[in-house]
Design a protein around this motif. Structure first.
Motif, short mmCIF file in Angstrom:
data_model
loop_
_atom_site.label_atom_id
_atom_site.label_comp_id
_atom_site.label_asym_id
_atom_site.label_seq_id
_atom_site.Cartn_x
_atom_site.Cartn_y
_atom_site.Cartn_z
N GLU A 111 0.84 -1.20 0.00
CA GLU A 111 0.00 0.00 0.00
C GLU A 111 0.88 1.25 0.00
N TRP A 112 0.21 2.40 -0.20
CA TRP A 112 0.89 3.69 -0.18
C TRP A 112 0.03 4.70 0.56
N ARG A 113 0.68 5.65 1.21
CA ARG A 113 -0.04 6.73 1.90
C ARG A 113 0.01 7.98 1.02
N HIS A 114 -1.14 8.53 0.71
CA HIS A 114 -1.24 9.75 -0.10
C HIS A 114 -1.86 10.85 0.75
N GLY A 115 -1.12 11.93 0.96
CA GLY A 115 -1.64 13.05 1.72
C GLY A 115 -2.75 13.76 0.97
N VAL A 116 -3.58 14.48 1.71
CA VAL A 116 -4.68 15.22 1.07
C VAL A 116 -4.13 16.22 0.06
#
Length: 255
Positions: free
Chosen positions: A205-210
């Motif tokens: 998975e990856w974390r994408h900031g707003v």
């Protein structure tokens, strides 16, 4: 051990195995859905507005509950997902509830333009827990924008990455908001049935900031109309801790 380059095959295998678990469990409650339960959150229906007679594409639709909920609201729906077993379930559900016009297409989201023959839609929709499975948020935004018809819009309802950095106690910050490296997770079960054993335990998975998401959407040529933050998701944090759990975004393509 999986590497980030394997992300598509690894995640597809995991999601394929989740389909019978999700179909049988209480979390998705398929009998309740067939009986008429609407899976859309109130703010989604309010922010998207009247969909009667409009074409709607649901990217990463899984087993199609939200897709078919939009159909019940009157939209002419297409669902796209990379898991063929999930789409088989979606098609079966469509037949059970009498939605004869829904179309479900098996494809990776990055291949959606080709898989859909460059067709465009009044509304392109993506729901909770979709974006974390994609490594390149800019490519996703470009793909979504290409699928929006002139005058139409992209609508995103997604878990807020601020809540994602908190630990299970809801108070402790345990993760880096600005981490953009692949996150390899090895654990059995599913968020919908954590005690059900599974053999495909790996996910990437990856974390994408707003800010990443909004900037990508704007760079893809869509005009952002609003970004809203909400405190209602699949769960609530302990009393006394008020952070956004969900955000929603609408961005329109010029006519």
């Amino acid at each position: 051990m999986a590497t980030p380059s394997d992300w598509r095959a690894v995640n597809r295998a995991n999601w394929d195995e989740r389909v019978p678990v999700h179909s049988a469990g209480a979390f998705y409650d398929l009998p309740g859905f067939v009986a008429g339960r609407d899976t859309l959150r109130g703010f989604e229906a309010a922010e998207v507005g009247d969909v009667d007679g409009r074409t709607l594409l649901h990217l990463q639709c899984h087993i199609g509950l939200d897709t078919l909920s939009w159909a019940r609201h009157g939209a002419a729906v297409t669902g796209l997902d990379f898991s063929e077993p999930a789409l088989e379930t979606a098609r079966e559900l469509a037949a059970r509830i009498g939605v004869t016009t829904a179309r479900f297409v098996a494809a990776d989201v990055y291949d959606a333009v080709h898989a859909l023959d460059a067709r465009t839609f009044d509304i392109v929709y993506t729901g909770m827990g979709a974006l974390c499975w994609l490594p390149d948020i800019n490519r996703w935004a470009q793909t979504a924008a290409a699928l929006v018809a002139p005058g139409g819009f992209l609508y995103v309802a997604e878990f807020h990455p601020v809540a994602d950095v908190l630990g299970e106690d809801g108070h402790t910050v345990e993760h880096d908001y600005f981490l953009r490296d692949p996150i390899v997770v090895d654990e059995p079960g599913s968020y919908a049935a954590p005690d059900v054993p599974t053999t495909e335990t790996l996910t990437i998975e990856w974390r994408h900031g707003v800010g990443d998401v909004v900037s990508a959407v704007a760079a893809a040529g869509l005009r952002v109309e609003f970004l809203h933050e909400h405190d209602n998701g699949h769960f609530r944090l302990p009393a006394g801790l008020d952070v956004p759990l969900v955000y929603s975004l609408r961005a329109r393509k010029p006519a």
